[in-house]
Scaffold this motif. Structure first.
Motif, PDB file in Angstrom:
ATOM      1  N   LEU A 259       0.800  -1.229   0.000  1.00 30.98           N
ATOM      2  CA  LEU A 259       0.000   0.000   0.000  1.00 30.98           C
ATOM      3  C   LEU A 259       0.829   1.275   0.000  1.00 30.98           C
ATOM      4  CD1 LEU A 259      -2.684  -1.220   2.545  1.00 30.98           C
ATOM      5  CD2 LEU A 259      -2.967  -0.931   0.084  1.00 30.98           C
ATOM      6  N   GLY A 260       2.155   1.163  -0.084  1.00 28.27           N
ATOM      7  CA  GLY A 260       2.972   2.373  -0.152  1.00 28.27           C
ATOM      8  C   GLY A 260       2.652   3.206  -1.375  1.00 28.27           C
ATOM      9  N   ALA A 261       2.451   2.550  -2.524  1.00 26.38           N
ATOM     10  CA  ALA A 261       2.110   3.278  -3.744  1.00 26.38           C
ATOM     11  C   ALA A 261       0.739   3.932  -3.638  1.00 26.38           C
ATOM     12  CB  ALA A 261       2.153   2.328  -4.941  1.00 26.38           C
ATOM     13  N   VAL A 262      -0.196   3.270  -2.960  1.00 30.96           N
ATOM     14  CA  VAL A 262      -1.534   3.845  -2.766  1.00 30.96           C
ATOM     15  C   VAL A 262      -1.443   5.090  -1.887  1.00 30.96           C
ATOM     16  CG1 VAL A 262      -3.842   3.392  -1.866  1.00 30.96           C
ATOM     17  CG2 VAL A 262      -2.586   1.584  -3.056  1.00 30.96           C
ATOM     18  N   TYR A 263      -0.625   5.021  -0.845  1.00 30.12           N
ATOM     19  CA  TYR A 263      -0.401   6.202   0.003  1.00 30.12           C
ATOM     20  C   TYR A 263       0.127   7.365  -0.820  1.00 30.12           C
ATOM     21  CZ  TYR A 263       2.639   9.231   2.783  1.00 30.12           C
ATOM     22  OH  TYR A 263       3.301  10.318   3.296  1.00 30.12           O
ATOM     23  N   GLY A 264       1.132   7.099  -1.672  1.00 31.06           N
ATOM     24  CA  GLY A 264       1.693   8.174  -2.494  1.00 31.06           C
ATOM     25  C   GLY A 264       0.673   8.761  -3.446  1.00 31.06           C
ATOM     26  N   ALA A 275       7.336   6.019  -7.685  1.00 30.28           N
ATOM     27  CA  ALA A 275       8.317   4.983  -8.024  1.00 30.28           C
ATOM     28  C   ALA A 275       9.645   5.244  -7.323  1.00 30.28           C
ATOM     29  CB  ALA A 275       8.511   4.931  -9.537  1.00 30.28           C
ATOM     30  N   LEU A 276      10.066   6.509  -7.285  1.00 32.47           N
ATOM     31  CA  LEU A 276      11.316   6.862  -6.603  1.00 32.47           C
ATOM     32  C   LEU A 276      11.203   6.606  -5.107  1.00 32.47           C
ATOM     33  CD1 LEU A 276      14.147   8.079  -6.759  1.00 32.47           C
ATOM     34  CD2 LEU A 276      13.108  10.351  -6.556  1.00 32.47           C
ATOM     35  N   MET A 277      10.059   6.929  -4.527  1.00 31.18           N
ATOM     36  CA  MET A 277       9.851   6.708  -3.094  1.00 31.18           C
ATOM     37  C   MET A 277       9.968   5.221  -2.752  1.00 31.18           C
ATOM     38  SD  MET A 277       6.390   7.447  -0.870  1.00 31.18           S
ATOM     39  CE  MET A 277       5.463   6.233  -1.828  1.00 31.18           C
ATOM     40  N   MET A 278       9.315   4.366  -3.524  1.00 30.88           N
ATOM     41  CA  MET A 278       9.360   2.937  -3.256  1.00 30.88           C
ATOM     42  C   MET A 278      10.784   2.391  -3.409  1.00 30.88           C
ATOM     43  SD  MET A 278       6.224   2.305  -2.463  1.00 30.88           S
ATOM     44  CE  MET A 278       6.172   0.513  -2.450  1.00 30.88           C
ATOM     45  N   SER A 279      11.523   2.915  -4.362  1.00 32.50           N
ATOM     46  CA  SER A 279      12.897   2.453  -4.576  1.00 32.50           C
ATOM     47  C   SER A 279      13.831   2.946  -3.483  1.00 32.50           C
ATOM     48  CB  SER A 279      13.398   2.910  -5.949  1.00 32.50           C
ATOM     49  OG  SER A 279      12.623   2.349  -6.988  1.00 32.50           O
ATOM     50  N   LEU A 280      13.655   4.198  -3.052  1.00 30.31           N
ATOM     51  CA  LEU A 280      14.535   4.757  -2.031  1.00 30.31           C
ATOM     52  C   LEU A 280      14.411   4.006  -0.709  1.00 30.31           C
ATOM     53  CD1 LEU A 280      14.326   8.634  -2.552  1.00 30.31           C
ATOM     54  CD2 LEU A 280      16.282   7.132  -2.953  1.00 30.31           C
ATOM     55  N   ARG A 391      -7.086   8.055   7.287  1.00 26.04           N
ATOM     56  CA  ARG A 391      -6.530   8.817   6.174  1.00 26.04           C
ATOM     57  C   ARG A 391      -5.356   8.033   5.608  1.00 26.04           C
ATOM     58  NH1 ARG A 391      -2.501  12.023   9.053  1.00 26.04           N
ATOM     59  NH2 ARG A 391      -2.951  12.034  11.288  1.00 26.04           N
ATOM     60  N   PRO A 392      -4.757   8.482   4.496  1.00 30.56           N
ATOM     61  CA  PRO A 392      -3.673   7.692   3.894  1.00 30.56           C
ATOM     62  C   PRO A 392      -2.540   7.359   4.854  1.00 30.56           C
ATOM     63  CG  PRO A 392      -4.375   9.413   2.388  1.00 30.56           C
ATOM     64  CD  PRO A 392      -5.101   9.656   3.670  1.00 30.56           C
ATOM     65  N   GLU A 393      -2.265   8.271   5.795  1.00 29.07           N
ATOM     66  CA  GLU A 393      -1.173   8.029   6.746  1.00 29.07           C
ATOM     67  C   GLU A 393      -1.485   6.910   7.729  1.00 29.07           C
ATOM     68  OE1 GLU A 393      -0.585  11.874   4.895  1.00 29.07           O
ATOM     69  OE2 GLU A 393      -2.311  10.996   5.941  1.00 29.07           O
ATOM     70  N   GLY A 394      -2.706   6.372   7.691  1.00 25.79           N
ATOM     71  CA  GLY A 394      -3.017   5.221   8.527  1.00 25.79           C
ATOM     72  C   GLY A 394      -2.105   4.035   8.237  1.00 25.79           C
ATOM     73  N   LEU A 395      -1.531   4.001   7.034  1.00 23.89           N
ATOM     74  CA  LEU A 395      -0.546   2.974   6.696  1.00 23.89           C
ATOM     75  C   LEU A 395       0.596   2.959   7.694  1.00 23.89           C
ATOM     76  CD1 LEU A 395       1.036   0.998   4.839  1.00 23.89           C
ATOM     77  CD2 LEU A 395       1.724   2.994   3.488  1.00 23.89           C
ATOM     78  N   PHE A 396       1.090   4.143   8.040  1.00 23.53           N
ATOM     79  CA  PHE A 396       2.239   4.227   8.942  1.00 23.53           C
ATOM     80  C   PHE A 396       1.838   3.972  10.390  1.00 23.53           C
ATOM     81  CE2 PHE A 396       3.543   6.594   5.212  1.00 23.53           C
ATOM     82  CZ  PHE A 396       4.799   6.054   4.985  1.00 23.53           C
TER      83      PHE A 396
END
Length: 454
Positions: A259-264, A275-280, A391-396
């Protein structure tokens, strides 16, 4: 009259004509002596061929894994459905680790790998043709199963070609290809349009390209794959911290990976920045493994494990509380999160090996990898529920819960069990903390030499 005895002086010895000063002297050709670099290249040539196939397979996996949540977000799929895709993939992958060896033994390595890779290509193309969240969930389970089978074939083949002398180099090359190919596949998304079918077709092409190196290889087939076994009771008895840690790390990493891409996408950053965020995150975690490992070699590993878990929880809570929307801040904070979160698995496995016998390395590490896989089935569901409710930050918030639980339990166990003396510990070794490897990969580790000689 007797004939006179001939002397050497009387014999006419043919004389060669005088050599011209410009004449070329021909000498017998001598066989060239192989140089050390040539010997090394010859030894690694079959392995490099297999690694090329692995690179295409991992690039396809990385591209497809990032493309689906982004396209699903565009199509308006629910957060619960997107989380179930990650759970289905992990479930299929873990199931494949148990049942794929039977298929390989029946069909052979080359034919089985061809069937797995072709199935991956078919599923990738179907996800581009049929845009439906429930169909995608089902197809993701099939993808996880076929990927597990394909990786087990490649990893067993690499292990067959590795020797005790070059096993560490082969293991390192495999890890480099793993990380680089996954990131390369993810970055392909930045150059395409997630709304079109072109990226799905590229995924299918990459799957098909992975067939070629193994199909044309003349190398002998590896030994039959071994059945995977999971002894949860034995793993917990060996190291309670490592067993619980791998499950919790799987929950956190599974939530982020799915779900990292969904958050972004939901906070409004561009596809290239996603894509850069997921790679970093992966790069930062890979870069921090060595310094964290060296620190754990000099002190109680559990302190390092608890500290890294607190660090990951801290940056996760900062993102949750401040909810940054600037791409720069998001990239910096998520990279810092990955630097702590993606070092945890290797430290947990090293701590388990400190308590285990050397001949049990593959058994213990393989069992921990499966516990990690079960965690990746739970994480996406928990994170999807929190993202939908808040909210999207619920992932974290979901990842922070897992990391804080890990840190707290580790500190509790520190007071219950004395640390292993430094002289009796196994040396730290980077471990593949990703769902794209199977227990077969652990047989490439150079520490397996002790098991092979036992």
């Amino acid at each position: 009259m007797l004939p006179r005895r001939c002397s050497v002086a009387d014999k006419k010895i043919p004389r060669s004509p005088p050599k011209s000063p410009n004449a070329t002297v021909f000498k017998p050709a001598s066989r060239p002596v192989p140089q050390p670099d040539q010997k090394m290249l010859a030894a690694y040539r079959p392995i490099l061929s297999l690694l090329r196939g692995t690179a295409f397979l991992l690039a396809a996996s990385g591209l497809h894994g990032l493309l689906l949540p982004l396209r699903g977000q565009v199509e308006g799929f629910s957060t619960a459905s997107l989380g179930l895709m990650g759970t289905a993939w992990a479930g299929g992958f873990v199931t494949g680790c148990f049942f794929a060896p039977r298929i390989v033994r029946r069909a052979g390595h080359v034919r089985a790998f061809g069937a797995f890779a072709a199935s991956g290509a078919i599923v990738a193309l179907l996800t581009g043709l049929v845009i439906d969240e429930y169909i995608w969930i089902l197809l993701r389970a099939f993808t996880g199963f076929t990927m597990a089978g394909a990786f087990m074939v490649i990893e067993s083949w690499l292990n067959e070609k590795a020797t005790n002398e070059n096993r560490g180099t082969v293991f390192g090359l495999y890890m480099m290809v793993t990380y680089a190919s996954i990131m390369g596949g993810q970055m392909i998304v930045a150059g395409g349009d997630v709304k079109s079918a072109s990226l799905f077709m590229i995924t299918g092409i990459l799957f098909c390209l992975s067939l070629i190196p193994t199909a044309v290889s003349t190398a002998s087939h590896p030994k039959p794959l071994q059945d995977v076994k999971l002894d949860v009771k034995g793993l917990y008895a060996n190291s309670p911290v490592s067993a619980i840690a791998c499950l919790l790390i799987g929950i956190a990493n599974g939530a982020w990976g799915t779900l990292g891409a969904v958050y972004g996408a939901r906070i409004g950053i561009s596809t290239a920045e996603i894509a850069l965020m997921m790679s970093l995150v992966v790069v930062a975690g890979a870069a921090m493994q060595l310094p964290a490992g060296r620190l754990s070699d000099k002190t109680d590993r559990r302190f390092v494990l608890a500290g890294a878990a607190f660090g990951a929880a801290l940056f996760a809570l900062l993102i949750f509380l401040f909810a940054p929307r600037s791409a720069v801040f998001v990239l910096v904070f998520t990279a810092a999160y990955g630097a702590f979160a993606y070092t945890l698995y290797s430290i947990a496995v090293a701590h388990a090996n400190d308590h285990a016998r050397s001949e049990d390395f593959v058994k213990v590490s393989g069992g921990l990898l499966l516990l990690y896989g079960f965690g990746t089935m739970i994480g996406p569901l928990l994170a999807a529920a929190l993202m939908g409710w808040m909210r999207p930050e619920g992932l974290f918030l979901a990842t922070a819960f897992a990391h804080l639980s890990l840190a707290g339990y580790t500190l509790l166990r520190i007071s219950r069990r004395a640390p292993v003396p430094i002289g009796d510990r196994d040396a730290f070794k980077t471990q593949p903390a990703d769902r794209s490897v199977t227990p077969e990969a652990l047989r490439l580790d150079p520490r397996r030499k002790a098991e092979a000689n036992s």
